[in-house]
Design an enzyme around this catalytic site. Structure first.
Site, PDB file in Angstrom:
ATOM      1  N   THR A   1       0.817  -1.214   0.000  1.00 26.54           N
ATOM      2  CA  THR A   1       0.000   0.000   0.000  1.00 26.54           C
ATOM      3  C   THR A   1       0.851   1.266   0.000  1.00 26.54           C
ATOM      4  OG1 THR A   1      -1.539   1.250   1.385  1.00 26.54           O
ATOM      5  CG2 THR A   1      -0.100  -0.258   2.540  1.00 26.54           C
ATOM      6  N   ASP A   2       0.276   2.350  -0.479  1.00 27.44           N
ATOM      7  CA  ASP A   2       0.972   3.649  -0.415  1.00 27.44           C
ATOM      8  C   ASP A   2       1.021   4.181   1.019  1.00 27.44           C
ATOM      9  OD1 ASP A   2      -1.712   4.341  -0.109  1.00 27.44           O
ATOM     10  OD2 ASP A   2      -1.760   5.784  -1.751  1.00 27.44           O
ATOM     11  N   GLU A   3       0.222   3.582   1.929  1.00 28.49           N
ATOM     12  CA  GLU A   3       0.185   4.099   3.306  1.00 28.49           C
ATOM     13  C   GLU A   3       1.517   3.914   4.030  1.00 28.49           C
ATOM     14  OE1 GLU A   3      -3.229   3.426   5.669  1.00 28.49           O
ATOM     15  OE2 GLU A   3      -4.596   3.601   3.978  1.00 28.49           O
TER      16      GLU A   3
ATOM     17  N   TYR B   1      -2.129  -0.509  10.984  1.00 30.59           N
ATOM     18  CA  TYR B   1      -2.246  -1.178   9.673  1.00 30.59           C
ATOM     19  C   TYR B   1      -1.020  -0.888   8.809  1.00 30.59           C
ATOM     20  CZ  TYR B   1      -3.411  -1.608   4.711  1.00 30.59           C
ATOM     21  OH  TYR B   1      -3.361  -1.890   3.360  1.00 30.59           O
TER      22      TYR B   1
ATOM     23  N   LYS C   1       1.977  -3.361   7.357  1.00 32.03           N
ATOM     24  CA  LYS C   1       2.285  -3.545   5.929  1.00 32.03           C
ATOM     25  C   LYS C   1       3.748  -3.165   5.658  1.00 32.03           C
ATOM     26  CE  LYS C   1      -0.071  -4.627   2.970  1.00 32.03           C
ATOM     27  NZ  LYS C   1      -0.466  -5.962   2.425  1.00 32.03           N
TER      28      LYS C   1
HETATM   29  P1  NAD Z   1      -9.872  -7.318   2.051  1.00 33.88           P
HETATM   30  O1  NAD Z   1      -9.923  -7.040   3.504  1.00 33.88           O
HETATM   31  O2  NAD Z   1     -11.060  -7.012   1.207  1.00 33.88           O
HETATM   32  O3  NAD Z   1      -9.508  -8.840   1.799  1.00 33.88           O
HETATM   33  C1  NAD Z   1      -8.520  -9.519   2.535  1.00 33.88           C
HETATM   34  C2  NAD Z   1      -8.677 -11.014   2.304  1.00 33.88           C
HETATM   35  O4  NAD Z   1      -7.634 -11.680   3.015  1.00 33.88           O
HETATM   36  C3  NAD Z   1     -10.002 -11.571   2.817  1.00 33.88           C
HETATM   37  O5  NAD Z   1     -10.565 -12.448   1.873  1.00 33.88           O
HETATM   38  C4  NAD Z   1      -9.601 -12.332   4.084  1.00 33.88           C
HETATM   39  O6  NAD Z   1     -10.456 -13.428   4.384  1.00 33.88           O
HETATM   40  C5  NAD Z   1      -8.197 -12.778   3.726  1.00 33.88           C
HETATM   41  N1  NAD Z   1      -7.370 -13.049   4.916  1.00 33.88           N
HETATM   42  C6  NAD Z   1      -7.219 -12.232   6.003  1.00 33.88           C
HETATM   43  N2  NAD Z   1      -6.417 -12.828   6.902  1.00 33.88           N
HETATM   44  C7  NAD Z   1      -6.021 -14.019   6.365  1.00 33.88           C
HETATM   45  C8  NAD Z   1      -5.169 -15.068   6.807  1.00 33.88           C
HETATM   46  N3  NAD Z   1      -4.557 -15.019   7.991  1.00 33.88           N
HETATM   47  N4  NAD Z   1      -4.990 -16.138   5.985  1.00 33.88           N
HETATM   48  C9  NAD Z   1      -5.616 -16.205   4.788  1.00 33.88           C
HETATM   49  N5  NAD Z   1      -6.455 -15.254   4.330  1.00 33.88           N
HETATM   50  C10 NAD Z   1      -6.647 -14.159   5.104  1.00 33.88           C
HETATM   51  O7  NAD Z   1      -8.588  -6.537   1.522  1.00 33.88           O
HETATM   52  P2  NAD Z   1      -8.322  -5.843   0.109  1.00 33.88           P
HETATM   53  O8  NAD Z   1      -8.840  -4.452   0.158  1.00 33.88           O
HETATM   54  O9  NAD Z   1      -8.765  -6.757  -0.967  1.00 33.88           O
HETATM   55  O10 NAD Z   1      -6.730  -5.751   0.135  1.00 33.88           O
HETATM   56  C11 NAD Z   1      -5.934  -6.796  -0.406  1.00 33.88           C
HETATM   57  C12 NAD Z   1      -4.469  -6.422  -0.278  1.00 33.88           C
HETATM   58  O11 NAD Z   1      -4.224  -5.200  -0.980  1.00 33.88           O
HETATM   59  C13 NAD Z   1      -4.018  -6.172   1.156  1.00 33.88           C
HETATM   60  O12 NAD Z   1      -2.723  -6.699   1.292  1.00 33.88           O
HETATM   61  C14 NAD Z   1      -4.005  -4.650   1.289  1.00 33.88           C
HETATM   62  O13 NAD Z   1      -3.055  -4.246   2.235  1.00 33.88           O
HETATM   63  C15 NAD Z   1      -3.605  -4.256  -0.112  1.00 33.88           C
HETATM   64  N6  NAD Z   1      -4.052  -2.935  -0.566  1.00 33.88           N
HETATM   65  C16 NAD Z   1      -5.382  -2.592  -0.494  1.00 33.88           C
HETATM   66  C17 NAD Z   1      -5.815  -1.367  -1.002  1.00 33.88           C
HETATM   67  C18 NAD Z   1      -7.268  -0.965  -0.978  1.00 33.88           C
HETATM   68  O14 NAD Z   1      -7.579   0.181  -1.341  1.00 33.88           O
HETATM   69  N7  NAD Z   1      -8.197  -1.823  -0.598  1.00 33.88           N
HETATM   70  C19 NAD Z   1      -4.875  -0.475  -1.550  1.00 33.88           C
HETATM   71  C20 NAD Z   1      -3.514  -0.843  -1.564  1.00 33.88           C
HETATM   72  C21 NAD Z   1      -3.126  -2.088  -1.096  1.00 33.88           C
HETATM   73  O1  DAU Z   2      -4.220   3.975   0.410  1.00 33.49           O
HETATM   74  C1  DAU Z   2      -4.423   2.597   0.322  1.00 33.49           C
HETATM   75  C2  DAU Z   2      -5.290   2.124   1.462  1.00 33.49           C
HETATM   76  O2  DAU Z   2      -6.634   2.542   1.158  1.00 33.49           O
HETATM   77  C3  DAU Z   2      -5.252   0.615   1.668  1.00 33.49           C
HETATM   78  O3  DAU Z   2      -3.954   0.238   2.027  1.00 33.49           O
HETATM   79  C4  DAU Z   2      -6.245   0.180   2.744  1.00 33.49           C
HETATM   80  O4  DAU Z   2      -6.270  -1.226   2.846  1.00 33.49           O
HETATM   81  C5  DAU Z   2      -7.627   0.672   2.341  1.00 33.49           C
HETATM   82  O5  DAU Z   2      -8.570   0.353   3.344  1.00 33.49           O
HETATM   83  C6  DAU Z   2      -7.604   2.181   2.103  1.00 33.49           C
HETATM   84  O6  DAU Z   2      -7.371   2.883   3.347  1.00 33.49           O
HETATM   85  P1  DAU Z   2      -8.142   4.228   3.731  1.00 33.49           P
HETATM   86  O7  DAU Z   2      -8.087   4.401   5.181  1.00 33.49           O
HETATM   87  O8  DAU Z   2      -7.676   5.357   2.876  1.00 33.49           O
HETATM   88  O9  DAU Z   2      -9.635   3.827   3.215  1.00 33.49           O
HETATM   89  P2  DAU Z   2     -11.062   4.102   3.863  1.00 33.49           P
HETATM   90  O10 DAU Z   2     -12.079   3.732   2.832  1.00 33.49           O
HETATM   91  O11 DAU Z   2     -11.203   3.513   5.216  1.00 33.49           O
HETATM   92  O12 DAU Z   2     -11.085   5.694   4.016  1.00 33.49           O
HETATM   93  C7  DAU Z   2     -10.915   6.559   2.911  1.00 33.49           C
HETATM   94  C8  DAU Z   2     -10.916   7.986   3.438  1.00 33.49           C
HETATM   95  O13 DAU Z   2     -12.262   8.301   3.881  1.00 33.49           O
HETATM   96  C9  DAU Z   2     -10.043   8.196   4.654  1.00 33.49           C
HETATM   97  O14 DAU Z   2      -9.475   9.502   4.596  1.00 33.49           O
HETATM   98  C10 DAU Z   2     -10.992   8.104   5.850  1.00 33.49           C
HETATM   99  C11 DAU Z   2     -12.290   8.619   5.273  1.00 33.49           C
HETATM  100  N1  DAU Z   2     -13.539   8.026   5.822  1.00 33.49           N
HETATM  101  C12 DAU Z   2     -13.640   6.676   5.851  1.00 33.49           C
HETATM  102  C13 DAU Z   2     -14.791   6.077   6.334  1.00 33.49           C
HETATM  103  C14 DAU Z   2     -14.899   4.568   6.399  1.00 33.49           C
HETATM  104  C15 DAU Z   2     -14.580   8.858   6.220  1.00 33.49           C
HETATM  105  O15 DAU Z   2     -14.502  10.095   6.147  1.00 33.49           O
HETATM  106  N2  DAU Z   2     -15.732   8.246   6.662  1.00 33.49           N
HETATM  107  C16 DAU Z   2     -15.882   6.899   6.765  1.00 33.49           C
HETATM  108  O16 DAU Z   2     -16.938   6.411   7.212  1.00 33.49           O
END
Ligand code: NAD
Ligand code: DAU
Length: 353
Positions: free
Chosen positions: A134-136, A159, A163
């Site tokens: 992630t970019d975080e 989180y 990562k």
């Molecule tokens: P998600 O929470 O939707 O899915 C995570 C999946 O991993 C789920 O299916 C869960 O059951 C599985 N899982 C969790 N713990 C596990 C374990 N111990 N063993 C096996 N499976 C397990 O997450 P996502 O949003 O699809 O993110 C996927 C990946 O991408 C993560 O590594 C996250 O850090 C990264 N990522 C997400 C975003 C985003 O915007 N969602 C952005 C950048 C990077």
């Molecule tokens: O940047 C990549 C990341 O993006 C991933 O690594 C994470 O797995 C993914 O969950 C996401 O993280 P964020 O914290 O940015 O996503 P989230 O959807 O939780 O929040 C997006 C923005 O909106 C953040 O600034 C918080 C804000 N927010 C979120 C929720 C859930 C609100 O204002 N209200 C809300 O109810």
């Protein structure tokens, strides 16, 4: 690539990636999805793939990535040559409420996968471990500037710290054991199958249920939004053309403040329901800010664009329309997700806030 192991394939991005591989590429090998099925893992995300390819080219294993014996057996029995590691605890708010699972899955789980891969592959170089991050990990930007692949790490939530730690382990296995790795750090994804604890699907579902739209703080935090299928295509590009050992940033080049996102979702939903443009904006509710809320994320993704020829396929307006259309066309998926454990969790942790 003949035999791909996807971890976390029942989650949001993993399931979109699996759809992409089977429907949009010429991959003709087998794909094994290893997922523990936490609250975020949903087998319904892949019913179509299971129906068409299950038992022939698609296999599901309900396994925890921390389980050494089971992971080692899976690598061996499917003769895995490529690992695409998505599995993680992914929600920042949950990591603030309870970091333990994040340490276990994101750090210990990644370590376990790396160890199993190193032992099974034993110095082969025709294999690949791709780590999805992630970019975080880069921390928080001010009003200007971008995250580059060499931006120093500065994680600020449990989180992102977990990562960052997993990223360092992957790098360590490259340097110490010559494990053939690639890594990608991506910005905020959105699209189908997104779990409704995250901002965009939460807004859509709350509008459908006439519930408040919670905006943290002043709503001026900025995220860089990427349509999830474009993330899948970027990872596929890295697997096929990426240089072993390299890290690639993936971004949408679509910076928006949170309040811009909320307004955009309200306006599209109003249009879909034949309501006046501002109809749903009365649901907007400013709430207490997330602790340590990172102000701005913005990815520079010139490296993957210039060196591998990847680019995004949709702009934010197109992607958001597609996303909202998907949620409106899939009420069964929504009902299934919101009726389960998630509902109990939300009731306990959020609605009393
Ligand atoms: P998600 O929470 O939707 O899915 C995570 C999946 O991993 C789920 O299916 C869960 O059951 C599985 N899982 C969790 N713990 C596990 C374990 N111990 N063993 C096996 N499976 C397990 O997450 P996502 O949003 O699809 O993110 C996927 C990946 O991408 C993560 O590594 C996250 O850090 C990264 N990522 C997400 C975003 C985003 O915007 N969602 C952005 C950048 C990077
Ligand atoms: O940047 C990549 C990341 O993006 C991933 O690594 C994470 O797995 C993914 O969950 C996401 O993280 P964020 O914290 O940015 O996503 P989230 O959807 O939780 O929040 C997006 C923005 O909106 C953040 O600034 C918080 C804000 N927010 C979120 C929720 C859930 C609100 O204002 N209200 C809300 O109810």
């Amino acid at each position: 690539m003949k035999s791909i192991l996807v971890t976390g394939g029942a989650g949001f991005i993993g399931s979109n990636f699996i759809h992409y591989v089977f429907n949009k590429t010429n991959f003709d090998g087998i794909l094994v999805n290893v997922d523990k099925l936490t609250y975020a893992g949903n087998p319904n995300n892949l019913v179509d793939i299971d129906k068409q390819f299950g038992g022939k080219r698609y296999f599901f294993e309900k396994v925890d990535i921390c389980d050494t014996e089971k992971i080692a057996n899976i690598l061996k029995s499917y003769n895995i040559d490529t690992i695409v590691h998505f599995a993680a605890e992914s929600h920042v708010d949950r990591s603030i409420l309870g970091p333990k699972e994040f340490i276990q899955t994101n750090i210990v789980g990644t370590f376990n996968l790396l160890e199993c891969a190193r032992n099974f592959w034993a110095n082969r170089n025709d294999v690949r471990f791709h780590h999805v991050s992630t970019d975080e990990v880069y921390g928080s930007l001010g009003a200007t500037g971008f995250f580059y692949e060499n931006t120093p790490y500065d994680p600020r939530s449990p989180y992102s710290a977990s990562k960052a730690s997993s990223d360092h382990l992957v790098e360590a296995y490259k340097h110490t054991y010559n494990l053939p790795i690639t890594k990608s750090n991506c910005s905020n994804n959105y699209g189908p199958y997104h779990f409704p604890e995250k901002l965009i699907p939460l807004l859509i579902l709350n509008i459908l249920n006439n519930k408040p739209l919670p905006v943290y703080g002043d709503g001026l935090n900025v995220r860089d939004w990427l349509y999830v299928e474009d993330h899948a295509s970027a990872i596929w590009t890295i697997l096929n053309k990426g240089i072993v050992g390299e890290t690639y940033n993936i971004g949408g080049e679509n910076e928006r403040t949170n309040i811009q996102i909320v307004n955009a979702v309200c306006e599209i939903m109003a249009e879909k329901h034949n309501k006046p443009k501002d109809f749903y904006k009365s649901l907007i509710t400013f709430v207490k800010d997330r602790p340590g809320h990172d102000k701005r994320y913005a990815i520079n993704c010139d490296k993957i664009k210039n060196s591998l020829g990847w680019t995004q396929s949709v702009n934010f307006e197109q992607g958001l329309q597609k996303t909202i259309d998907w949620y409106l066309s899939n009420p069964e998926w929504i009902n299934n997700v919101v009726s389960g454990e998630y509902k109990n969790w939300i009731n306990k942790n959020y609605e009393t806030r």
